[in-house]
Design a protein around this motif. Structure first.
Motif, PDB file in Angstrom:
ATOM      1  N   GLY A  43       0.786  -1.225   0.000  1.00  0.00           N
ATOM      2  CA  GLY A  43       0.000   0.000   0.000  1.00  0.00           C
ATOM      3  C   GLY A  43       0.817   1.274   0.000  1.00  0.00           C
ATOM      4  O   GLY A  43       0.274   2.358   0.243  1.00  0.00           O
ATOM      5  N   LEU A  44       2.115   1.187  -0.290  1.00  0.00           N
ATOM      6  CA  LEU A  44       2.964   2.377  -0.297  1.00  0.00           C
ATOM      7  C   LEU A  44       2.846   3.136  -1.614  1.00  0.00           C
ATOM      8  O   LEU A  44       3.100   4.348  -1.654  1.00  0.00           O
ATOM      9  CB  LEU A  44       4.423   1.984  -0.044  1.00  0.00           C
ATOM     10  CG  LEU A  44       4.671   1.250   1.282  1.00  0.00           C
ATOM     11  CD1 LEU A  44       6.133   0.847   1.410  1.00  0.00           C
ATOM     12  CD2 LEU A  44       4.250   2.125   2.467  1.00  0.00           C
ATOM     13  N   VAL A  45       2.485   2.442  -2.674  1.00  0.00           N
ATOM     14  CA  VAL A  45       2.209   3.072  -3.970  1.00  0.00           C
ATOM     15  C   VAL A  45       0.980   2.388  -4.544  1.00  0.00           C
ATOM     16  O   VAL A  45       0.575   1.320  -4.094  1.00  0.00           O
ATOM     17  CB  VAL A  45       3.407   2.948  -4.946  1.00  0.00           C
ATOM     18  CG1 VAL A  45       4.606   3.707  -4.434  1.00  0.00           C
ATOM     19  CG2 VAL A  45       3.765   1.487  -5.168  1.00  0.00           C
ATOM     20  N   LYS A  46       0.391   3.000  -5.566  1.00  0.00           N
ATOM     21  CA  LYS A  46      -0.822   2.448  -6.157  1.00  0.00           C
ATOM     22  C   LYS A  46      -0.545   1.113  -6.829  1.00  0.00           C
ATOM     23  O   LYS A  46       0.511   0.897  -7.401  1.00  0.00           O
ATOM     24  CB  LYS A  46      -1.406   3.431  -7.175  1.00  0.00           C
ATOM     25  CG  LYS A  46      -1.990   4.700  -6.556  1.00  0.00           C
ATOM     26  CD  LYS A  46      -2.612   5.570  -7.624  1.00  0.00           C
ATOM     27  CE  LYS A  46      -3.236   6.822  -7.015  1.00  0.00           C
ATOM     28  NZ  LYS A  46      -3.851   7.688  -8.046  1.00  0.00           N
ATOM     29  N   GLY A  47      -1.534   0.242  -6.768  1.00  0.00           N
ATOM     30  CA  GLY A  47      -1.405  -1.070  -7.393  1.00  0.00           C
ATOM     31  C   GLY A  47      -1.627  -2.162  -6.362  1.00  0.00           C
ATOM     32  O   GLY A  47      -2.349  -1.986  -5.391  1.00  0.00           O
ATOM     33  N   GLY A  48      -0.968  -3.291  -6.562  1.00  0.00           N
ATOM     34  CA  GLY A  48      -1.146  -4.399  -5.637  1.00  0.00           C
ATOM     35  C   GLY A  48      -2.325  -5.258  -6.027  1.00  0.00           C
ATOM     36  O   GLY A  48      -2.907  -5.116  -7.101  1.00  0.00           O
ATOM     37  N   ALA A  49      -2.696  -6.161  -5.149  1.00  0.00           N
ATOM     38  CA  ALA A  49      -3.799  -7.079  -5.397  1.00  0.00           C
ATOM     39  C   ALA A  49      -4.788  -7.007  -4.249  1.00  0.00           C
ATOM     40  O   ALA A  49      -4.425  -6.714  -3.111  1.00  0.00           O
ATOM     41  CB  ALA A  49      -3.263  -8.515  -5.544  1.00  0.00           C
ATOM     42  N   THR A  50      -6.042  -7.277  -4.560  1.00  0.00           N
ATOM     43  CA  THR A  50      -7.088  -7.224  -3.537  1.00  0.00           C
ATOM     44  C   THR A  50      -6.775  -8.152  -2.377  1.00  0.00           C
ATOM     45  O   THR A  50      -6.991  -7.799  -1.206  1.00  0.00           O
ATOM     46  CB  THR A  50      -8.449  -7.594  -4.153  1.00  0.00           C
ATOM     47  OG1 THR A  50      -8.720  -6.723  -5.248  1.00  0.00           O
ATOM     48  CG2 THR A  50      -9.554  -7.491  -3.116  1.00  0.00           C
ATOM     49  N   ARG A  51      -6.260  -9.324  -2.684  1.00  0.00           N
ATOM     50  CA  ARG A  51      -5.993 -10.318  -1.647  1.00  0.00           C
ATOM     51  C   ARG A  51      -4.887  -9.882  -0.685  1.00  0.00           C
ATOM     52  O   ARG A  51      -4.759 -10.439   0.411  1.00  0.00           O
ATOM     53  CB  ARG A  51      -5.617 -11.659  -2.275  1.00  0.00           C
ATOM     54  CG  ARG A  51      -6.797 -12.375  -2.942  1.00  0.00           C
ATOM     55  CD  ARG A  51      -6.397 -13.753  -3.416  1.00  0.00           C
ATOM     56  NE  ARG A  51      -5.831 -14.552  -2.332  1.00  0.00           N
ATOM     57  CZ  ARG A  51      -4.748 -15.315  -2.450  1.00  0.00           C
ATOM     58  NH1 ARG A  51      -4.104 -15.367  -3.601  1.00  0.00           N
ATOM     59  NH2 ARG A  51      -4.319 -16.020  -1.440  1.00  0.00           N
ATOM     60  N   THR A  52      -4.066  -8.911  -1.078  1.00  0.00           N
ATOM     61  CA  THR A  52      -2.990  -8.459  -0.187  1.00  0.00           C
ATOM     62  C   THR A  52      -3.272  -7.081   0.406  1.00  0.00           C
ATOM     63  O   THR A  52      -2.402  -6.489   1.033  1.00  0.00           O
ATOM     64  CB  THR A  52      -1.650  -8.405  -0.944  1.00  0.00           C
ATOM     65  OG1 THR A  52      -1.752  -7.461  -2.028  1.00  0.00           O
ATOM     66  CG2 THR A  52      -1.277  -9.769  -1.491  1.00  0.00           C
ATOM     67  N   SER A  53      -4.497  -6.578   0.218  1.00  0.00           N
ATOM     68  CA  SER A  53      -4.814  -5.207   0.635  1.00  0.00           C
ATOM     69  C   SER A  53      -5.293  -5.084   2.080  1.00  0.00           C
ATOM     70  O   SER A  53      -5.460  -3.972   2.572  1.00  0.00           O
ATOM     71  CB  SER A  53      -5.883  -4.618  -0.300  1.00  0.00           C
ATOM     72  OG  SER A  53      -7.089  -5.367  -0.220  1.00  0.00           O
TER      73      SER A  53
END
Length: 333
Positions: A43-53
């Motif tokens: 969560g430090l920059v935009k993006g990632g995956a829902t499962r890791t949010s």
């Protein structure tokens, strides 16, 4: 053999994430830029995956990666098989370790939850199946516990990985080393103070994100092909007309051995072998030094389909500006 229209990626990895809060929570993904991707998951920059949010699982840590994929598509295929070992057709039914025992609402098999044991076991399995066993893959471990689990599995496994599979470890430096690095005094005048005071780089932050490790090889082959010094094929001894074939070159320093792609392939596979079409490595017929097929293909695809990358790689580095302190001292004199 079909040559890709893009060079082999400088880096593309399939990674294993583990929650540092709930250490039984894992996630599998792929990326060409592990440090940036980890920031996205955290969560430090935009993006990632829902499962890791979920905040309750952050921060995540990247505990291991597989590198050496010949293309983005290849990495995505491996990632899907790794994330879905209960469905992947790359795993024969007789060898399948993870079995789905429940179904989703749509009737499709539900993926069983990950565990360290299942992840390590399926990784070991996928690195042995015919689909991936001859790819120039490299396994990196950044966590001691995960690496110990791997060693324990390997010690009891009925089948082992091929002997040429490279496995490396790069663990976090000990706390004493970190503290000493963080508290180091700036260097004497003329030294790079910023780098002297920086903590040691390790793990995903030490992985090369560009083609810098290929600079010496590319410099040599650029000279060979620019000045038309291809000469004769190191395998069949036939003349190599400039620009009239697909040629691969030895990657050893000082050796200018060049040959037809098909000749290199046949030489590295060995005479009399008809059950394999993708070489792994061997020795150069000219210098007798060791060569790996993956490194040779990276250089060849860069030369043929990555002119911008080659020009950037061979561009002379910009001179560092003199430190402000030194400049002021010079002016005073």
């Amino acid at each position: 053999m079909t040559v890709p229209s893009k060079p082999i990626p400088a880096l593309y990895v399939v990674y294993i994430l583990r929650s540092s809060v709930r250490r039984a929570s894992f996630y599998i993904g792929s990326t060409p830029h592990p440090p940036r991707r980890l920031k996205q998951h955290n969560g430090l920059v935009k993006g990632g995956a829902t499962r890791t949010s979920r905040a309750s699982l952050r921060p995540w840590e990247m505990v291991a990666v597989v590198s050496g994929f010949p293309s983005k598509i290849a990495a995505l295929k491996f990632e899907w098989a790794f994330a879905n070992p209960h469905l992947s057709l790359h795993i024969p039914s007789s060898s399948r370790i993870t079995i789905a025992t429940q179904k989703k609402r749509n009737g499709h098999p539900k993926r069983p939850p990950y565990s360290l044991t299942s992840i390590i076991s399926n990784l070991h399995l996928l690195l042995r199946v015919p689909s991936f066993v001859r790819w120039p893959l490299k396994l990196h471990f950044f966590d001691r516990d995960v690496h110990n689990a791997w060693l324990k599995l390997c010690s009891t496994a009925n089948e082992q990985l091929r002997s040429t599979m490279e496995i490396v470890t790069d663990f976090e430096p000990h706390a004493e080393t970190r503290v000493a690095a963080e508290n180091v005094e700036p260097g004497v005048e003329g030294e790079d103070e910023e780098s002297a005071a920086s903590p040691p780089v390790w793990g995903i932050h030490a992985l090369p994100l560009d083609y810098a490790p290929m600079r010496e090889i590319v410099t040599k082959t650029e000279s060979i092909f620019s000045f038309e010094r291809e000469g004769k094929c190191v395998v069949c001894n036939e003349h190599l007309p400039t620009g009239e074939g697909i040629y691969a070159a030895c990657t050893n320093t000082g050796c200018e051995g060049v040959g037809h792609l098909s000749c290199w392939s046949g030489h590295l596979l060995g005479s009399g072998r008809t059950d394999e079409v993708l070489p792994i490595g061997g020795h150069c017929p000219k210098c007798k030094g060791p060569v790996t097929w993956g490194e040779m293909m990276t250089e060849m695809t860069l030369r043929m389909h990555g002119r911008k990358e080659v020009e950037k790689l061979l561009k002379a580095p910009r001179k560092k500006r003199a430190p402000a302190k030194a400049t002021a001292k010079s002016a005073a004199k």
